[in-house]
Design a protein around this motif. Structure first.
Motif, mmCIF file in Angstrom:
data_model
loop_
_atom_site.group_PDB
_atom_site.id
_atom_site.type_symbol
_atom_site.label_atom_id
_atom_site.label_comp_id
_atom_site.label_asym_id
_atom_site.label_seq_id
_atom_site.Cartn_x
_atom_site.Cartn_y
_atom_site.Cartn_z
ATOM 1 N N ARG A 86 16.278 -3.535 -4.943
ATOM 2 C CA ARG A 86 16.409 -2.218 -5.584
ATOM 3 C C ARG A 86 15.159 -1.366 -5.421
ATOM 4 N NH1 ARG A 86 18.444 -5.396 -9.865
ATOM 5 N NH2 ARG A 86 16.529 -5.017 -11.015
ATOM 6 N N CYS A 87 14.066 -1.942 -5.007
ATOM 7 C CA CYS A 87 12.799 -1.233 -4.903
ATOM 8 C C CYS A 87 12.793 -0.268 -3.726
ATOM 9 C CB CYS A 87 11.644 -2.217 -4.711
ATOM 10 S SG CYS A 87 11.302 -3.244 -6.138
ATOM 11 N N SER A 88 12.084 0.824 -3.920
ATOM 12 C CA SER A 88 11.866 1.760 -2.820
ATOM 13 C C SER A 88 10.780 1.193 -1.912
ATOM 14 C CB SER A 88 11.425 3.108 -3.374
ATOM 15 O OG SER A 88 10.116 3.004 -3.914
ATOM 16 N N ASN A 89 10.566 1.839 -0.782
ATOM 17 C CA ASN A 89 9.488 1.415 0.115
ATOM 18 C C ASN A 89 8.133 1.514 -0.560
ATOM 19 O OD1 ASN A 89 11.219 0.784 2.208
ATOM 20 N ND2 ASN A 89 11.039 2.793 3.180
ATOM 21 N N VAL A 90 7.948 2.559 -1.376
ATOM 22 C CA VAL A 90 6.679 2.718 -2.096
ATOM 23 C C VAL A 90 6.492 1.568 -3.077
ATOM 24 C CG1 VAL A 90 5.424 4.155 -3.760
ATOM 25 C CG2 VAL A 90 6.614 5.218 -1.830
ATOM 26 N N GLN A 91 7.533 1.249 -3.826
ATOM 27 C CA GLN A 91 7.434 0.151 -4.785
ATOM 28 C C GLN A 91 7.154 -1.172 -4.066
ATOM 29 O OE1 GLN A 91 11.218 1.024 -6.543
ATOM 30 N NE2 GLN A 91 10.277 1.686 -8.469
ATOM 31 N N ALA A 105 5.601 -1.500 -1.262
ATOM 32 C CA ALA A 105 4.212 -1.441 -0.815
ATOM 33 C C ALA A 105 3.267 -1.766 -1.967
ATOM 34 C CB ALA A 105 3.904 -0.063 -0.241
ATOM 35 N N LEU A 106 3.572 -1.254 -3.170
ATOM 36 C CA LEU A 106 2.726 -1.545 -4.329
ATOM 37 C C LEU A 106 2.794 -3.026 -4.705
ATOM 38 C CD1 LEU A 106 3.324 1.598 -6.563
ATOM 39 C CD2 LEU A 106 1.340 1.071 -5.128
ATOM 40 N N LEU A 107 3.974 -3.608 -4.614
ATOM 41 C CA LEU A 107 4.104 -5.048 -4.878
ATOM 42 C C LEU A 107 3.299 -5.854 -3.862
ATOM 43 C CD1 LEU A 107 7.901 -5.295 -5.764
ATOM 44 C CD2 LEU A 107 5.970 -5.648 -7.325
ATOM 45 N N GLY A 108 3.355 -5.431 -2.596
ATOM 46 C CA GLY A 108 2.570 -6.095 -1.563
ATOM 47 C C GLY A 108 1.083 -5.964 -1.806
ATOM 48 N N LEU A 109 0.656 -4.777 -2.230
ATOM 49 C CA LEU A 109 -0.752 -4.563 -2.533
ATOM 50 C C LEU A 109 -1.176 -5.418 -3.726
ATOM 51 C CD1 LEU A 109 -3.381 -3.058 -1.937
ATOM 52 C CD2 LEU A 109 -2.557 -1.197 -3.386
ATOM 53 N N PHE A 110 -0.311 -5.529 -4.729
ATOM 54 C CA PHE A 110 -0.613 -6.367 -5.894
ATOM 55 C C PHE A 110 -0.775 -7.828 -5.467
ATOM 56 C CE2 PHE A 110 0.718 -8.801 -9.702
ATOM 57 C CZ PHE A 110 -0.257 -8.357 -10.578
ATOM 58 N N ARG A 111 0.146 -8.299 -4.663
ATOM 59 C CA ARG A 111 0.064 -9.682 -4.171
ATOM 60 C C ARG A 111 -1.225 -9.890 -3.381
ATOM 61 N NH1 ARG A 111 4.670 -9.831 -1.941
ATOM 62 N NH2 ARG A 111 3.997 -9.173 0.118
ATOM 63 N N ALA A 114 7.232 -1.924 -15.201
ATOM 64 C CA ALA A 114 7.808 -0.717 -15.777
ATOM 65 C C ALA A 114 8.263 0.277 -14.712
ATOM 66 C CB ALA A 114 6.797 -0.048 -16.713
ATOM 67 N N SER A 115 7.627 0.230 -13.539
ATOM 68 C CA SER A 115 7.954 1.190 -12.489
ATOM 69 C C SER A 115 9.101 0.726 -11.600
ATOM 70 C CB SER A 115 6.726 1.482 -11.626
ATOM 71 O OG SER A 115 6.434 0.395 -10.757
ATOM 72 N N LEU A 116 9.537 -0.516 -11.741
ATOM 73 C CA LEU A 116 10.613 -1.037 -10.880
ATOM 74 C C LEU A 116 11.980 -0.661 -11.414
ATOM 75 C CD1 LEU A 116 9.270 -4.582 -10.023
ATOM 76 C CD2 LEU A 116 9.124 -2.533 -8.658
#
Length: 119
Positions: A10-15, A17-23, A117-119
């Protein structure tokens, strides 16, 4: 696992990318670099420093505050540290690194909550 996969779909590409950056941040041993990546995630979600601090204070009202050196406003300890790094404040790099180390565990949880919260 299925719930996590469904959330990611369900995540957008931006989301994503943010998950990848968090990891990536969590796998980074350098605490200053990790801190900066985590702050970048919040900044990307909330778009400016004041909104980042507002979110932090909503989820963690007891977050330490300090007076901004540029005006009479208050900023969270996390924004203060980010600004010390970005604007070369009159604080030694060693002191900033030490303060980041002391606050990093808690900051990870705040960023994790913002991502959820942003997902």
């Amino acid at each position: 696992i299925q719930e996590l996969q469904d959330t990611i779909k369900r995540c957008s590409n931006v989301q994503n990318a943010l998950l990848g950056l968090f990891r990536h941040a969590l796998n980074t041993e350098d605490q200053v670099l990790q801190f900066l990546m985590l702050y970048l995630i919040l900044y990307d979600i909330y778009k400016n420093q004041q909104a980042v601090d507002k979110f932090i204070l909503q989820v963690e009202p007891g977050t330490p505050l300090s007076k901004s050196p540029h005006n009479d406003s208050q900023e969270t300890v996390y924004t203060k540290l980010r600004n010390q790094l970005a604007h070369r404040a009159n604080v030694s790099p060693e002191d900033t690194r030490s303060e980041i180390a002391n606050n990093l565990d808690h900051f990870r949880g705040i960023v994790r909550g913002a991502l959820k919260a942003s997902l």
